[in-house]
Write a protein that holds these residues in place. Structure first.
Motif, PDB file in Angstrom:
ATOM      1  N   GLU A   1      16.809   1.371   6.096  1.00 21.72           N
ATOM      2  CA  GLU A   1      16.813   1.796   7.488  1.00 21.72           C
ATOM      3  C   GLU A   1      16.701   3.319   7.598  1.00 21.72           C
ATOM      4  N   GLU A   2      17.529   4.009   6.796  1.00 23.80           N
ATOM      5  CA  GLU A   2      17.509   5.480   6.854  1.00 23.80           C
ATOM      6  C   GLU A   2      16.151   6.038   6.451  1.00 23.80           C
ATOM      7  N   LEU A   3      15.573   5.438   5.394  1.00 17.17           N
ATOM      8  CA  LEU A   3      14.301   5.958   4.907  1.00 17.17           C
ATOM      9  C   LEU A   3      13.205   5.814   5.956  1.00 17.17           C
ATOM     10  N   PHE A   4      13.252   4.722   6.711  1.00 12.17           N
ATOM     11  CA  PHE A   4      12.188   4.525   7.691  1.00 12.17           C
ATOM     12  C   PHE A   4      12.465   5.244   9.001  1.00 12.17           C
ATOM     13  N   LEU A   5      13.706   5.188   9.452  1.00 12.24           N
ATOM     14  CA  LEU A   5      13.959   5.706  10.801  1.00 12.24           C
ATOM     15  C   LEU A   5      14.430   7.152  10.806  1.00 12.24           C
ATOM     16  N   LYS A   6      15.081   7.606   9.746  1.00 12.18           N
ATOM     17  CA  LYS A   6      15.581   8.985   9.779  1.00 12.18           C
ATOM     18  C   LYS A   6      14.705   9.934   8.981  1.00 12.18           C
ATOM     19  N   SER A   7      14.556   9.649   7.665  1.00 10.21           N
ATOM     20  CA  SER A   7      13.853  10.644   6.858  1.00 10.21           C
ATOM     21  C   SER A   7      12.342  10.407   6.808  1.00 10.21           C
ATOM     22  N   GLY A   8      11.905   9.249   7.306  1.00  9.89           N
ATOM     23  CA  GLY A   8      10.466   9.007   7.341  1.00  9.89           C
ATOM     24  C   GLY A   8       9.791   8.890   5.987  1.00  9.89           C
ATOM     25  N   GLU A   9      10.562   8.531   4.954  1.00  7.38           N
ATOM     26  CA  GLU A   9       9.958   8.368   3.628  1.00  7.38           C
ATOM     27  C   GLU A   9       9.459   6.940   3.456  1.00  7.38           C
ATOM     28  N   TRP A  10       8.308   6.686   4.017  1.00  2.00           N
ATOM     29  CA  TRP A  10       7.776   5.326   3.999  1.00  2.00           C
ATOM     30  C   TRP A  10       7.505   4.839   2.590  1.00  2.00           C
ATOM     31  N   GLY A  11       7.063   5.733   1.745  1.00  2.00           N
ATOM     32  CA  GLY A  11       6.690   5.326   0.397  1.00  2.00           C
ATOM     33  C   GLY A  11       7.854   4.712  -0.348  1.00  2.00           C
ATOM     34  N   PHE A  12       8.944   5.468  -0.419  1.00  2.03           N
ATOM     35  CA  PHE A  12      10.117   4.979  -1.136  1.00  2.03           C
ATOM     36  C   PHE A  12      10.719   3.772  -0.414  1.00  2.03           C
TER      37      PHE A  12
ATOM     38  N   SER B   1       9.150   1.570   1.352  1.00  4.13           N
ATOM     39  CA  SER B   1       8.315   0.398   1.077  1.00  4.13           C
ATOM     40  C   SER B   1       8.603  -0.147  -0.309  1.00  4.13           C
ATOM     41  N   ALA B   2       8.741   0.771  -1.278  1.00  9.33           N
ATOM     42  CA  ALA B   2       9.018   0.320  -2.640  1.00  9.33           C
ATOM     43  C   ALA B   2      10.326  -0.476  -2.674  1.00  9.33           C
ATOM     44  N   LEU B   3      11.356   0.041  -1.975  1.00  7.43           N
ATOM     45  CA  LEU B   3      12.630  -0.684  -1.927  1.00  7.43           C
ATOM     46  C   LEU B   3      12.467  -2.047  -1.269  1.00  7.43           C
ATOM     47  N   SER B   4      11.671  -2.089  -0.187  1.00 10.23           N
ATOM     48  CA  SER B   4      11.452  -3.372   0.491  1.00 10.23           C
ATOM     49  C   SER B   4      10.775  -4.359  -0.432  1.00 10.23           C
ATOM     50  N   ILE B   5       9.801  -3.859  -1.202  1.00  9.06           N
ATOM     51  CA  ILE B   5       9.112  -4.763  -2.135  1.00  9.06           C
ATOM     52  C   ILE B   5      10.119  -5.323  -3.140  1.00  9.06           C
ATOM     53  N   ILE B   6      10.967  -4.431  -3.670  1.00  8.96           N
ATOM     54  CA  ILE B   6      11.958  -4.877  -4.648  1.00  8.96           C
ATOM     55  C   ILE B   6      12.872  -5.933  -4.029  1.00  8.96           C
TER      56      ILE B   6
ATOM     57  N   PHE C   1       0.833  -1.207   0.000  1.00  9.15           N
ATOM     58  CA  PHE C   1       0.000   0.000   0.000  1.00  9.15           C
ATOM     59  C   PHE C   1       0.870   1.260   0.000  1.00  9.15           C
ATOM     60  N   TYR C   2       1.772   1.357   0.982  1.00  5.39           N
ATOM     61  CA  TYR C   2       2.599   2.562   1.061  1.00  5.39           C
ATOM     62  C   TYR C   2       3.532   2.689  -0.139  1.00  5.39           C
ATOM     63  N   GLY C   3       3.919   1.554  -0.695  1.00  2.44           N
ATOM     64  CA  GLY C   3       4.840   1.608  -1.821  1.00  2.44           C
ATOM     65  C   GLY C   3       4.194   2.102  -3.109  1.00  2.44           C
ATOM     66  N   THR C   4       2.867   2.035  -3.177  1.00  6.16           N
ATOM     67  CA  THR C   4       2.209   2.364  -4.441  1.00  6.16           C
ATOM     68  C   THR C   4       1.228   3.518  -4.304  1.00  6.16           C
ATOM     69  N   VAL C   5       1.364   4.294  -3.244  1.00  9.40           N
ATOM     70  CA  VAL C   5       0.384   5.351  -3.016  1.00  9.40           C
ATOM     71  C   VAL C   5       1.100   6.643  -2.681  1.00  9.40           C
ATOM     72  N   ARG C   6       0.555   7.756  -3.089  1.00  9.52           N
ATOM     73  CA  ARG C   6       1.104   9.019  -2.611  1.00  9.52           C
ATOM     74  C   ARG C   6      -0.036   9.906  -2.140  1.00  9.52           C
ATOM     75  N   THR C   7       0.286  10.806  -1.235  1.00  8.00           N
ATOM     76  CA  THR C   7      -0.752  11.696  -0.733  1.00  8.00           C
ATOM     77  C   THR C   7      -0.746  12.982  -1.548  1.00  8.00           C
ATOM     78  N   THR C   8      -1.899  13.342  -2.014  1.00  4.87           N
ATOM     79  CA  THR C   8      -2.068  14.604  -2.710  1.00  4.87           C
ATOM     80  C   THR C   8      -3.094  15.394  -1.915  1.00  4.87           C
ATOM     81  N   PRO C   9      -3.254  16.677  -2.208  1.00  2.00           N
ATOM     82  CA  PRO C   9      -4.266  17.455  -1.482  1.00  2.00           C
ATOM     83  C   PRO C   9      -5.659  16.825  -1.571  1.00  2.00           C
ATOM     84  N   GLN C  10      -5.908  16.098  -2.673  1.00  2.00           N
ATOM     85  CA  GLN C  10      -7.229  15.480  -2.813  1.00  2.00           C
ATOM     86  C   GLN C  10      -7.357  14.176  -2.031  1.00  2.00           C
TER      87      GLN C  10
END
Lengths: 274, 261
Positions: A231-242, A244-249, A27-36
């Motif tokens: 690790e950095e994406l999840f714990l430091k920069s909080g970029e779950w989307g990217f 997650s995508a890396l984890s899926i790969i 879910f997080y790997g394939t979704v982005r938040t937009t104003p809508q």
């Protein structure tokens, strides 16, 4: 008297703690938040193909590959010797091979940190014989060394457990038919030991690709492997989307190679090594 | 000639495997905090270790989580294995394959996926989430230690017990359980050691204030060398060694067969 219902509580647990988390990653790997609101996107996967990130993957695969090769070259002879006639009864050696596997792997890695550092034992020895101190730590060879040290037993044990099961009469038959010891190895022993080699490669390569601890401790900050990146994406920069995508790969990569490997491993069932 | 070469090679490999640990152990008794020189024998790092509140609390949590998750995972795993064993082919296939996921998946993926779940559920990361994570990765190992034993078991024994008037629970306790006990014990030992040793999954699923030993070692080692870790390594190494010796002795007394180690 079917009692399969007793497994149902675990079905709930399994869905909750195994299936749902994986769905969350997708879910997080394939979704982005937009104003809508949320919308489907493949941008995280697209981002992975930037040269910077491709390099990280290539580096992870490269270091894991070297580690696997070194483990195989070092480990195969060990298994052969341990499985040979003179050593076969020395169960204590196998026991000694197993102990490091049960030792906390952070401590095993930390041990090398203390050996390789600027004022560590190895540098003390080097300066003792009059050579200048060297920077042994924080480069990719330190990372490979740490991996080999950690994962060598995972190569030796599966090969060993296949080698000791080889029927001795097959080898004797080959010898009776005039094969010299090299031919026996090439045509008989090595092909028969392949299932062990394959599971050894799996058991070394997989953790080596995904490690972030060894690279962090022995490689310092600069040798970013894919594990470090996640690790950095999840714990430091909080970029779950990217992240997650890396984890899926990574997951696809691992499960895919597992599937290939397990085709060769079938004959090795009951190797009894975990 | 060949024999000496073999001996030399094995010697070098074991030296490679053990020298780092042994050096670490020796220097845990060094007075100096640097490993470049030997300043004399001292137990002060051990004293430091036992007075270090962080390490002691990590030790406490490591053991507590290991014991709790082992007990819970063994109970769940035992019951579930029996259930799975009785399922039809499709159900069995689904259960086995999904339970395999945490074993096959890289730890880091299991770790972050659980972390996301806990954050999503608004559970505060800490003791509870750590325990849930450990149970989650332990149960499959217990299931897969018990399932083969159930498969080997003669299923008529249980039916015979029922025919002779045993209640299902009594038959389970007196017939099934003794048969599959070796699998249960193997599963328990596996679960316990995996839990004690785990770093990656714990690292992602725990929060402030609750650390296990692996996490403490990681955060200390990131900063640099600390002789208290050497002392800790020595103690852990000796406990692992003792534990393995006991387990090995136990299993070889039991049935002379080689065990899972």
């Amino acid at each position: 008297m079917k009692k399969s219902w007793v497994a149902y509580p675990y079905v709930v647990w399994m869905i909750m703690f195994i299936v749902v988390p994986l769905i969350l990653i997708i879910f997080y790997g394939t979704v982005r938040t937009t104003p809508q609101g949320m919308e489907f996107t493949l941008e995280h996967f697209k981002r992975f193909f930037e040269p910077l990130y491709i390099m990280v993957l290539v580096r992870s695969l490269y270091l894991a590959f070297i580690c696997t090769i070194v483990c195989l070259l070092l480990g195969y002879p060990v298994s052969m010797i341990l499985a040979s006639k003179e050593y076969r009864d020395k169960k204590i050696l196998i026991f000694l091979m197993v102990i490091p596997m049960w030792m906390n792997f952070l401590l095993r890695t930390y041990a090398w940190l203390t050996l390789l550092e600027k004022n560590g034992i190895i540098n003390t020895l080097i300066s003792f014989i009059g050579l200048p101190k060297m920077d042994l730590l924080y480069n990719q060879w330190a990372v490979v060394l740490g991996m080999v040290y950690n994962f060598l037993p995972f190569m030796v044990l599966p090969i060993y457990s296949v080698l000791i099961k080889i029927d001795k009469s097959i080898i004797e038959a080959a010898e009776d038919l005039g094969a010299n010891s090299r031919t026996v190895f090439r045509k008989v022993i090595f092909p028969l030991s392949l299932p062990g080699v394959v599971s050894g490669i799996t058991m070394v390569f997989m953790p080596a690709v995904t490690t972030f601890v060894i690279s962090r401790l022995l490689g310092g900050g600069q040798f970013l492997l894919i594990g470090n990146l996640i690790e950095e994406l999840f714990l430091k920069s909080g970029e779950w989307g990217f992240g997650s995508a890396l984890s899926i790969i990574m997951m696809i990569l691992i499960l895919f190679s597992m599937a290939i490997m397990s085709r060769y491993e079938k004959e090795n069932e009951g190797g009894g090594l975990l | 000639m060949m024999r000496h070469l073999k001996r030399l090679y094995i010697g070098i490999v074991f030296f490679f495997l053990y020298a780092p640990i042994l050096i670490l152990m020796i220097f845990s008794f060094n007075k100096s905090r640097y490993m470049s020189k030997w300043d004399g024998f001292s137990l002060k790092w051990y004293a430091d270790l036992f007075s270090d509140r962080d390490i002691m609390s990590a030790l406490y949590y490591t053991l507590l989580i290991a014991v709790l998750s082992t007990i819970i995972a063994t109970v769940i795993g035992l019951i579930t294995a029996i259930g799975i064993h009785d399922m039809n082919k499709l159900g069995k296939g689904i259960m086995v394959n999904i339970s395999y996921l945490p074993i096959l998946n890289p730890d880091i993926v299991t770790g972050i996926s659980l972390m996301m779940l806990f954050v999503f559920m608004k559970l505060e990361l800490g003791f509870l989430t750590l325990l849930l994570a450990h149970i989650t990765f332990n149960v499959p190992y217990v299931i897969f230690s018990i399932l083969p034993k159930l498969r080997q078991m003669n299923k008529h024994l249980y039916e015979a017990a029922l025919d002779l008037g045993a209640t299902p629970f009594y038959a389970f306790r007196k017939v099934i359980l003794p048969e599959i006990m070796p699998g249960v014990v193997t599963g328990m030992i596996l679960a316990f050691t995996l839990s004690i040793d785990d770093f990656v999954i714990s690292y992602f699923t725990t929060g402030a204030g609750v650390s296990n030993l692996s996490i403490i070692i990681y955060s200390m080692a990131r900063v640099g060398i600390k002789p208290t870790i050497n002392a800790l390594s020595t103690l852990l190494f000796i406990s692992v060694l003792l534990l393995l010796l006991i387990v090995n002795k136990r299993t070889s007394n039991n049935n002379g067969k080689e065990k899972v180690i």
